[in-house]
Design an enzyme around this catalytic site. Structure first.
Site, PDB file in Angstrom:
ATOM      1  N   GLN A  40     -51.812   2.946 -26.191  1.00 46.99           N
ATOM      2  CA  GLN A  40     -50.740   3.793 -25.699  1.00 46.99           C
ATOM      3  C   GLN A  40     -49.417   3.340 -26.288  1.00 46.99           C
ATOM      4  O   GLN A  40     -48.885   2.318 -25.878  1.00 46.99           O
ATOM      5  CB  GLN A  40     -50.699   3.676 -24.172  1.00 46.99           C
ATOM      6  N   TYR A 157     -52.138  -3.241  -2.406  1.00 47.15           N
ATOM      7  CA  TYR A 157     -52.869  -2.403  -3.369  1.00 47.15           C
ATOM      8  C   TYR A 157     -52.527  -0.924  -3.130  1.00 47.15           C
ATOM      9  O   TYR A 157     -52.525  -0.116  -4.043  1.00 47.15           O
ATOM     10  CB  TYR A 157     -54.383  -2.668  -3.268  1.00 47.15           C
ATOM     11  N   LYS A 164     -58.326   4.615  -6.430  1.00 44.18           N
ATOM     12  CA  LYS A 164     -59.666   4.088  -6.760  1.00 44.18           C
ATOM     13  C   LYS A 164     -60.744   4.763  -5.904  1.00 44.18           C
ATOM     14  O   LYS A 164     -61.875   4.958  -6.356  1.00 44.18           O
ATOM     15  CB  LYS A 164     -59.717   2.563  -6.572  1.00 44.18           C
ATOM     16  N   THR A 195     -54.847 -10.017 -15.430  1.00 46.33           N
ATOM     17  CA  THR A 195     -54.555  -9.150 -16.579  1.00 46.33           C
ATOM     18  C   THR A 195     -53.136  -8.620 -16.400  1.00 46.33           C
ATOM     19  O   THR A 195     -52.534  -8.801 -15.348  1.00 46.33           O
ATOM     20  CB  THR A 195     -55.508  -7.941 -16.629  1.00 46.33           C
TER      21      THR A 195
HETATM   22  P1  NAP Z   1     -54.753  -3.987 -18.484  1.00 42.83           P
HETATM   23  O1  NAP Z   1     -55.197  -4.941 -19.513  1.00 42.83           O
HETATM   24  O2  NAP Z   1     -53.292  -3.915 -18.198  1.00 42.83           O
HETATM   25  O3  NAP Z   1     -55.355  -2.544 -18.814  1.00 42.83           O
HETATM   26  C1  NAP Z   1     -54.868  -1.364 -18.218  1.00 42.83           C
HETATM   27  C2  NAP Z   1     -54.823  -0.367 -19.322  1.00 42.83           C
HETATM   28  O4  NAP Z   1     -54.509   0.955 -18.835  1.00 42.83           O
HETATM   29  C3  NAP Z   1     -53.724  -0.701 -20.335  1.00 42.83           C
HETATM   30  O5  NAP Z   1     -54.249  -0.660 -21.626  1.00 42.83           O
HETATM   31  C4  NAP Z   1     -52.722   0.404 -20.098  1.00 42.83           C
HETATM   32  O6  NAP Z   1     -51.872   0.693 -21.170  1.00 42.83           O
HETATM   33  C5  NAP Z   1     -53.674   1.534 -19.810  1.00 42.83           C
HETATM   34  N1  NAP Z   1     -52.954   2.724 -19.373  1.00 42.83           N
HETATM   35  C6  NAP Z   1     -52.113   2.881 -18.332  1.00 42.83           C
HETATM   36  N2  NAP Z   1     -51.652   4.147 -18.301  1.00 42.83           N
HETATM   37  C7  NAP Z   1     -52.224   4.796 -19.339  1.00 42.83           C
HETATM   38  C8  NAP Z   1     -52.168   6.121 -19.848  1.00 42.83           C
HETATM   39  N3  NAP Z   1     -51.393   7.067 -19.281  1.00 42.83           N
HETATM   40  N4  NAP Z   1     -52.893   6.445 -20.958  1.00 42.83           N
HETATM   41  C9  NAP Z   1     -53.664   5.524 -21.558  1.00 42.83           C
HETATM   42  N5  NAP Z   1     -53.772   4.258 -21.132  1.00 42.83           N
HETATM   43  C10 NAP Z   1     -53.055   3.899 -20.033  1.00 42.83           C
HETATM   44  O7  NAP Z   1     -55.425  -4.323 -17.063  1.00 42.83           O
HETATM   45  P2  NAP Z   1     -56.964  -4.400 -16.585  1.00 42.83           P
HETATM   46  O8  NAP Z   1     -56.919  -5.229 -15.358  1.00 42.83           O
HETATM   47  O9  NAP Z   1     -57.851  -4.775 -17.701  1.00 42.83           O
HETATM   48  O10 NAP Z   1     -57.234  -2.898 -16.125  1.00 42.83           O
HETATM   49  C11 NAP Z   1     -58.333  -2.134 -16.605  1.00 42.83           C
HETATM   50  C12 NAP Z   1     -58.994  -1.416 -15.437  1.00 42.83           C
HETATM   51  O11 NAP Z   1     -59.641  -2.394 -14.619  1.00 42.83           O
HETATM   52  C13 NAP Z   1     -58.034  -0.669 -14.522  1.00 42.83           C
HETATM   53  O12 NAP Z   1     -58.631   0.543 -14.109  1.00 42.83           O
HETATM   54  C14 NAP Z   1     -57.909  -1.601 -13.346  1.00 42.83           C
HETATM   55  O13 NAP Z   1     -57.531  -0.946 -12.155  1.00 42.83           O
HETATM   56  C15 NAP Z   1     -59.323  -2.116 -13.283  1.00 42.83           C
HETATM   57  N6  NAP Z   1     -59.535  -3.324 -12.483  1.00 42.83           N
HETATM   58  C16 NAP Z   1     -58.829  -4.437 -12.731  1.00 42.83           C
HETATM   59  C17 NAP Z   1     -59.037  -5.567 -11.941  1.00 42.83           C
HETATM   60  C18 NAP Z   1     -58.235  -6.822 -12.187  1.00 42.83           C
HETATM   61  O14 NAP Z   1     -58.154  -7.645 -11.270  1.00 42.83           O
HETATM   62  N7  NAP Z   1     -57.684  -7.029 -13.360  1.00 42.83           N
HETATM   63  C19 NAP Z   1     -59.989  -5.554 -10.904  1.00 42.83           C
HETATM   64  C20 NAP Z   1     -60.712  -4.376 -10.685  1.00 42.83           C
HETATM   65  C21 NAP Z   1     -60.474  -3.267 -11.474  1.00 42.83           C
HETATM   66  P3  NAP Z   1     -50.299   0.254 -20.970  1.00 42.83           P
HETATM   67  O15 NAP Z   1     -50.291  -1.242 -20.938  1.00 42.83           O
HETATM   68  O16 NAP Z   1     -49.605   0.872 -22.124  1.00 42.83           O
HETATM   69  O17 NAP Z   1     -49.828   0.859 -19.656  1.00 42.83           O
END
Ligand code: NAP
Length: 257
Positions: A40, A157, A164, A195
């Protein structure tokens, strides 16, 4: 021989090498999958391109998932590039920072719409455009990332928990719609992992300690473990699994007290 030799798929949500999407990418690549990546904006391109290229990716495109035209464009380019795909990883979520602190009751209409749009609707939008590329006898597999805050109240959250919950319901509805095309749709409900997105949640460090103290495995889940579960769901090992939300959280979600 890798479990995913000859398989091709696209990964949404790599921001850097801590992203859960990146752990999924590494696990899938290690088993022979060919990967396409999106990012993005320009700042992220500088981080994502070298990572993607390190796994031999030849398809690396910008895509803001909140814009239907951009999703359509990416999938039409992918159709020209590969003709078909076997899987999609959707690891994308966003909410305004002020909505991830304080109380849920204070969520604004705009904040609610934004969180639900980016964190829940985008799975449906992506599935809609991915299906024509999976529409052959091999079917396909779509995996998204969720969190326990969909099921139970987790302080701070807030609106993301509501998003979610919508995401997990979407997984079930999509699985029901797409099953006859042999397309499976599942979610991984991951425990907390440090993250970029997670650090935006107020009190995240305390959450890590709280979970590690109480989870049956007495630790937090590793990003690599989330990647390995994505590999299972994408691979033929999960050929009979669809519409599921699999907890990959060191068992935290089974605890009552
Ligand atoms: P991350 O590395 O920050 O990844 C989140 C990604 O979403 C980033 O690449 C972000 O891009 C992208 N994004 C946000 N808005 C967007 C849009 N409009 N179009 C395209 N991409 C977009 O964090 P992560 O923790 O790995 O998150 C990945 C998934 O895992 C999420 O759904 C999160 O809720 C889920 N998750 C995370 C955890 C945790 O503890 N880390 C636990 C359970 C679930 P930008 O940086 O440009 O916004």
């Amino acid at each position: 021989m890798g479990m995913l030799d000859g398989k091709k798929g696209i990964i949404f949500g790599v921001a850097n090498d801590h992203s859960l999407a990146w752990s999924c990418a590494q696990a899938l690549h290690a088993e022979g999958a060919e990967l396409a990546f999106t990012y993005q904006g320009e700042t992220l391109e500088r981080r994502v391109r070298p990572l993607a290229e390190s796994l031999g990716a030849t398809f690396i495109e910008a895509c803001d998932l909140s814009e239907d035209e951009q999703i359509e464009l990416v999938f039409s380019k992918l159709q020209k590039h590969w003709g078909h795909i076997d899987f999609v990883i959707h690891a994308v979520a966003f909410a305004n920072k002020q909505d991830l602190e304080g109380h849920y009751v204070d969520t604004s209409r705009e904040g609610f719409k934004l969180a639900l749009d980016v964190s829940a609707y985008t799975l449906t939008a992506v599935a809609k455009y991915a299906v024509p590329l999976m529409n052959d006898n091999n079917g396909g597999s779509i995996v998204t990332l969720s969190y326990y805050g969909a099921e139970k109240v987790v302080p701070h959250y807030n609106v993301m928990g509501v998003a979610k919950a919508a995401l997990e319901a979407s997984v079930r509805y999509l699985a029901a719609d797409l099953g006859e095309k042999r397309i499976r749709v599942n979610a991984i409900s991951a425990g907390p992992v440090r993250t970029l997105a997670a650090m935006g949640i107020s009190g995240f460090r305390e959450m890590l300690k709280y979970v590690a103290d109480r989870a049956p495995l007495k630790r937090n889940v590793q990003a690599e473990e989330v990647g390995k579960s994505a590999l299972y769901l994408i691979s033929d090992l999960a050929s009979g699994v669809t519409g599921e939300v699999i907890h990959v959280d060191c068992g935290y979600s089974i605890m009552g007290m």
